[in-house]
Each structure stands twice: as structure tokens, then as C-alpha cells.
Design a protein around this motif. Sequence first.
Motif, short mmCIF file in Angstrom:
data_model
loop_
_atom_site.label_atom_id
_atom_site.label_comp_id
_atom_site.label_asym_id
_atom_site.label_seq_id
_atom_site.Cartn_x
_atom_site.Cartn_y
_atom_site.Cartn_z
N ALA A 1 0.85 -1.19 0.00
CA ALA A 1 0.00 0.00 0.00
C ALA A 1 0.88 1.24 0.00
O ALA A 1 1.95 1.26 0.61
N ARG A 2 0.43 2.26 -0.66
CA ARG A 2 1.23 3.48 -0.78
C ARG A 2 1.51 4.09 0.59
O ARG A 2 0.61 4.33 1.38
N PHE A 3 2.80 4.33 0.86
CA PHE A 3 3.22 4.94 2.12
C PHE A 3 4.14 6.12 1.80
O PHE A 3 5.07 6.00 1.00
N PHE A 4 3.88 7.23 2.47
CA PHE A 4 4.69 8.43 2.25
C PHE A 4 5.65 8.64 3.41
O PHE A 4 5.26 8.56 4.58
N SER A 5 6.90 8.90 3.07
CA SER A 5 7.94 9.20 4.05
C SER A 5 8.45 10.61 3.82
O SER A 5 8.58 11.05 2.68
N ARG A 6 8.77 11.30 4.91
CA ARG A 6 9.35 12.63 4.75
C ARG A 6 10.78 12.54 4.21
O ARG A 6 11.23 13.44 3.50
N GLY A 7 11.50 11.51 4.57
CA GLY A 7 12.83 11.29 4.01
C GLY A 7 13.78 12.45 4.20
O GLY A 7 14.65 12.69 3.36
N ASP A 8 13.66 13.18 5.31
CA ASP A 8 14.42 14.42 5.47
C ASP A 8 15.36 14.42 6.67
O ASP A 8 15.89 15.45 7.05
N ASN A 9 15.54 13.25 7.29
CA ASN A 9 16.43 13.10 8.44
C ASN A 9 15.94 13.88 9.67
O ASN A 9 16.71 14.17 10.58
N SER A 10 14.67 14.24 9.68
CA SER A 10 14.07 14.92 10.83
C SER A 10 13.81 13.91 11.95
O SER A 10 13.95 12.69 11.77
N GLY A 11 13.39 14.40 13.11
CA GLY A 11 13.03 13.51 14.20
C GLY A 11 11.91 12.56 13.81
O GLY A 11 11.91 11.37 14.17
N THR A 12 10.95 13.07 13.03
CA THR A 12 9.84 12.23 12.55
C THR A 12 10.36 11.13 11.64
O THR A 12 9.96 9.96 11.76
N HIS A 13 11.25 11.49 10.73
CA HIS A 13 11.81 10.51 9.80
C HIS A 13 12.61 9.45 10.55
O HIS A 13 12.51 8.24 10.26
N LYS A 14 13.38 9.87 11.55
CA LYS A 14 14.17 8.91 12.33
C LYS A 14 13.25 7.94 13.07
O LYS A 14 13.53 6.74 13.17
N LYS A 15 12.15 8.45 13.60
CA LYS A 15 11.19 7.58 14.28
C LYS A 15 10.59 6.58 13.29
O LYS A 15 10.45 5.39 13.60
N GLU A 16 10.23 7.07 12.12
CA GLU A 16 9.67 6.18 11.09
C GLU A 16 10.64 5.05 10.77
O GLU A 16 10.26 3.87 10.71
N LEU A 17 11.91 5.39 10.56
CA LEU A 17 12.91 4.38 10.21
C LEU A 17 13.10 3.37 11.34
O LEU A 17 13.31 2.17 11.08
N ALA A 18 13.02 3.84 12.58
CA ALA A 18 13.15 2.93 13.72
C ALA A 18 12.01 1.91 13.75
O ALA A 18 12.21 0.74 14.10
N ILE A 19 10.82 2.36 13.36
CA ILE A 19 9.67 1.44 13.34
C ILE A 19 9.81 0.43 12.21
O ILE A 19 9.53 -0.76 12.39
N TRP A 20 10.26 0.89 11.04
CA TRP A 20 10.51 -0.07 9.95
C TRP A 20 11.54 -1.11 10.39
O TRP A 20 11.39 -2.31 10.12
N LYS A 21 12.59 -0.66 11.07
CA LYS A 21 13.63 -1.59 11.53
C LYS A 21 13.04 -2.61 12.50
O LYS A 21 13.35 -3.80 12.44
N ALA A 22 12.18 -2.13 13.42
CA ALA A 22 11.54 -3.04 14.38
C ALA A 22 10.67 -4.07 13.67
O ALA A 22 10.50 -5.19 14.15
N ALA A 23 10.13 -3.67 12.51
CA ALA A 23 9.29 -4.58 11.73
C ALA A 23 10.12 -5.51 10.84
O ALA A 23 9.57 -6.40 10.19
N GLY A 24 11.44 -5.28 10.80
CA GLY A 24 12.31 -6.10 9.96
C GLY A 24 12.19 -5.77 8.49
O GLY A 24 12.45 -6.62 7.63
N ILE A 25 11.81 -4.53 8.20
CA ILE A 25 11.60 -4.10 6.81
C ILE A 25 12.46 -2.88 6.54
O ILE A 25 12.54 -1.97 7.36
N PHE A 26 13.11 -2.87 5.37
CA PHE A 26 14.00 -1.76 5.03
C PHE A 26 13.62 -1.22 3.65
O PHE A 26 14.27 -1.54 2.65
N PRO A 27 12.56 -0.42 3.58
CA PRO A 27 12.08 0.08 2.29
C PRO A 27 13.06 1.09 1.69
O PRO A 27 13.75 1.81 2.40
N ASP A 28 13.10 1.11 0.39
CA ASP A 28 13.99 2.05 -0.32
C ASP A 28 13.12 2.93 -1.18
O ASP A 28 12.66 2.52 -2.24
N GLY A 29 12.88 4.15 -0.73
CA GLY A 29 11.95 5.02 -1.43
C GLY A 29 12.63 6.01 -2.34
O GLY A 29 13.78 6.37 -2.16
#
Length: 204
Positions: free
Chosen positions: A62-90
Motif C-alpha cells: 500500500a502506498r506509504f509516504f515518508s518525509r525522508g528528510d532526516n528529521s526527528g519524525t523521519h528517524k522515528k519512522e525508520l526505527a519502526i521499519w527496523k523493528a518490523a524487519g523491513i527496510f524500504p527504499d523510497g
Amino acid sequence: MDMIMVHAPAQEKAALAEGWGANHALIGSNEFYIVGPRKDPAQVTQAKSAADAYARIAGAQARFFSRGDNSGTHKKELAIWKAAGIFPDGGPAGGWYITHKGFMKAVLQRADAEQGYFMTDSSTWVAVKKDMKDLVILFRGDKVLINTYHTLCQPEGATPGAAIAAKFIGFVGSPAGQKIIGDFGKAEHGASLYNDAVYAKQYE
């Protein structure tokens, strides 16, 4: 730079350890919501955790939007993907994981227009939810989605404004400063955009 207000705990700890950050103080919090289209094709509403919600989105492609800007929000998003064992490349376009390097409101508007998922902070959501045509909150409440804010300033004497910054941090943490934070947004949006430090401390 004399001081910052930030929500990136790992980087805050690094600043303190490296010696260029001082007067680290908790000042408040909000939380993150995972929002998406009402039809919820990834069945995020059935998720048991934020990582589970992300895994469902990836599994459904499903379409997911990432800020991809190294902000605190983006870092949190990446941490959740890591916890899920998923490493998307957008990238900027194409695929199910889409990087949109814009501020929170702009990404929310795009996710709403294109029926995608996104992780937004609650403060922005309170301010813009009335403008969303299809986007709704689908998941919230996981402790990892709590977003605490801290202040940091330069050590005394490091910059011309370091002393004033330290005084400002003291004010923000005072009863008067905390009342401003707790009341912010109520008049315009009918709800506060941030919780005060007393509330936030339970998540430290």
C-alpha cells in the motif's frame, strides 16, 4: 546556534556525550498517529503495534509516504521499519514507498490526495484534520509513538547567546512556560497541540 528544541533522543544523548550540548531538559510531548485512507486496504486498524501496522502496509504494498528528510519524525519512522524487519527504499515517485521531502502538512495533503498512509504528529493533525477529505487516524497508542521534546543549549561561554538560551530553557520549564505549552492551540483548534512536561515524564 545557541539552543534547539528537538525530538531525537539518540542524537540528544550524542550531543551531551560529545560535550556541545548542555541544559538538557524535558519540556513536553505529543504523539505520532498512523493515518491513511478510510478504506484501509492494509488493515492497519487491526494492528497490535506500530511495527505490525508498518508490516501490514508493506505486505499489502500500500502506498506509504515518508518525509525522508532526516528529521526527528523521519528517524522515528525508520526505527519502526527496523523493528518490523523491513527496510524500504523510497524515491520521489513510483513504488509503494514514496519519499516526499516536504513539511508535515504538505505530506499529509499528498497522502490525502493519493490515498496513502503516513505517520504524522498529533499536533499537526489537530491543526489540519478539518482539511483532510479521506485521511483518518488508523493506529495510535503504542508507546513507541510517544514523541517527547527536549531543549539543549551550548555550554556556558561557547556562544554569545548561550547564557540567554539557558535562561530561556529555565523559563520554558517554569510553571509560566509550561502553561503556555499546555494551552497552545486551544483557542484556535479547540484542543492543545502539546502536553506539558509533567505528562511527558511518564514516557521518559
